[in-house]
Motif scaffolding. Structure first.
Motif, short mmCIF file in Angstrom:
data_model
loop_
_atom_site.label_atom_id
_atom_site.label_comp_id
_atom_site.label_asym_id
_atom_site.label_seq_id
_atom_site.Cartn_x
_atom_site.Cartn_y
_atom_site.Cartn_z
N ALA A 254 40.22 62.79 52.03
CA ALA A 254 39.21 62.52 53.05
C ALA A 254 37.80 62.70 52.48
N SER A 255 36.85 62.02 53.09
CA SER A 255 35.47 62.09 52.62
C SER A 255 34.75 63.32 53.16
N LYS A 256 35.42 64.07 54.05
CA LYS A 256 34.84 65.29 54.59
C LYS A 256 35.85 66.42 54.54
N ASP A 257 35.37 67.62 54.73
CA ASP A 257 36.23 68.80 54.74
C ASP A 257 37.27 68.64 55.86
N ILE A 258 38.53 68.63 55.48
CA ILE A 258 39.58 68.39 56.47
C ILE A 258 39.73 69.57 57.43
N SER B 158 42.48 67.43 64.01
CA SER B 158 43.85 67.24 63.55
C SER B 158 43.86 66.27 62.37
N MET B 159 44.88 66.43 61.55
CA MET B 159 45.14 65.52 60.43
C MET B 159 46.63 65.22 60.46
N GLY B 160 46.98 64.00 60.11
CA GLY B 160 48.40 63.71 60.15
C GLY B 160 48.78 62.41 59.47
N GLU C 73 54.61 55.04 64.55
CA GLU C 73 55.14 56.30 65.07
C GLU C 73 54.56 57.47 64.29
N LEU C 74 54.41 58.58 64.98
CA LEU C 74 53.95 59.81 64.36
C LEU C 74 55.04 60.32 63.43
N VAL C 75 54.64 60.69 62.22
CA VAL C 75 55.55 61.33 61.28
C VAL C 75 55.34 62.84 61.33
N ALA C 76 54.11 63.27 61.13
CA ALA C 76 53.79 64.69 61.16
C ALA C 76 52.29 64.85 61.31
N ASP C 77 51.89 65.94 61.99
CA ASP C 77 50.46 66.24 62.06
C ASP C 77 50.24 67.73 62.18
N GLN C 78 49.02 68.13 61.84
CA GLN C 78 48.61 69.52 61.94
C GLN C 78 47.31 69.57 62.73
N HIS C 79 47.23 70.54 63.63
CA HIS C 79 46.05 70.69 64.46
C HIS C 79 45.27 71.93 64.04
N LYS C 80 44.01 71.95 64.46
CA LYS C 80 43.12 73.03 64.07
C LYS C 80 43.62 74.38 64.57
N ASP C 81 44.38 74.38 65.67
CA ASP C 81 44.88 75.64 66.21
C ASP C 81 46.14 76.10 65.49
N GLY C 82 46.54 75.36 64.46
CA GLY C 82 47.70 75.74 63.68
C GLY C 82 48.98 75.05 64.08
N THR C 83 48.95 74.32 65.18
CA THR C 83 50.15 73.62 65.63
C THR C 83 50.53 72.52 64.64
N THR C 84 51.80 72.44 64.34
CA THR C 84 52.33 71.38 63.48
C THR C 84 53.45 70.65 64.21
N ASN D 42 39.81 68.76 50.85
CA ASN D 42 39.77 67.46 51.50
C ASN D 42 41.04 66.65 51.31
N THR D 43 42.16 67.28 51.08
CA THR D 43 43.41 66.56 50.83
C THR D 43 44.54 67.07 51.73
N VAL D 44 45.23 66.12 52.33
CA VAL D 44 46.42 66.42 53.12
C VAL D 44 47.61 65.80 52.41
#
Length: 117
Positions: free
Chosen positions: A24-28, A33-35, A46-57, A78-80
């Protein structure tokens, strides 16, 4: 504005592994969320996987136990990553990185993953 670029796709045999990276071009860690999503002509997106700022995956049921999403804790912050193990024929798709900064959704151009013997 956040720019996302995926890498790591390719051709792999059933049972094999691949690791996808999204830069990513910015701090993830600033993202809500990133996914990862995937698209096939049969199933659409379809969603494969994601992570939210609150820690939820979250993981799609079809990939639980086989795929792992993680954030690169290196200095660049900056990498997921998406580690994909025990790949199946039905995992063949174009995989897209997604980011949500709380205001807009951002998408990468996608990377092809083909599982074939």
């Amino acid at each position: 504005q956040v720019k996302l670029v995926e890498s790591g796709g390719g051709l792999v045999q059933p049972g094999g592994s691949l690791r996808l990276s999204c830069t990513a071009s910015k701090d993830i860690f600033e993202m809500s969320s990133m996914g990862w999503y995937r698209h096939t002509p049969e199933n659409g997106r379809e969603l494969v996987a994601d992570q939210h700022k609150d820690g939820t995956t979250n993981y799609a049921d079809s990939v639980k136990g086989r795929f792992t999403i993680s954030r690169d804790n290196a200095d660049a912050r900056n990498t997921v990553l998406l580690q994909m193990n025990s790949l199946k024929l039905e995992d063949t798709a174009v995989y897209f990185c997604h980011a949500d900064d709380g205001y807009y959704d951002y998408w990468g151009p996608g990377t092809q993953v083909t599982v074939s013997s």
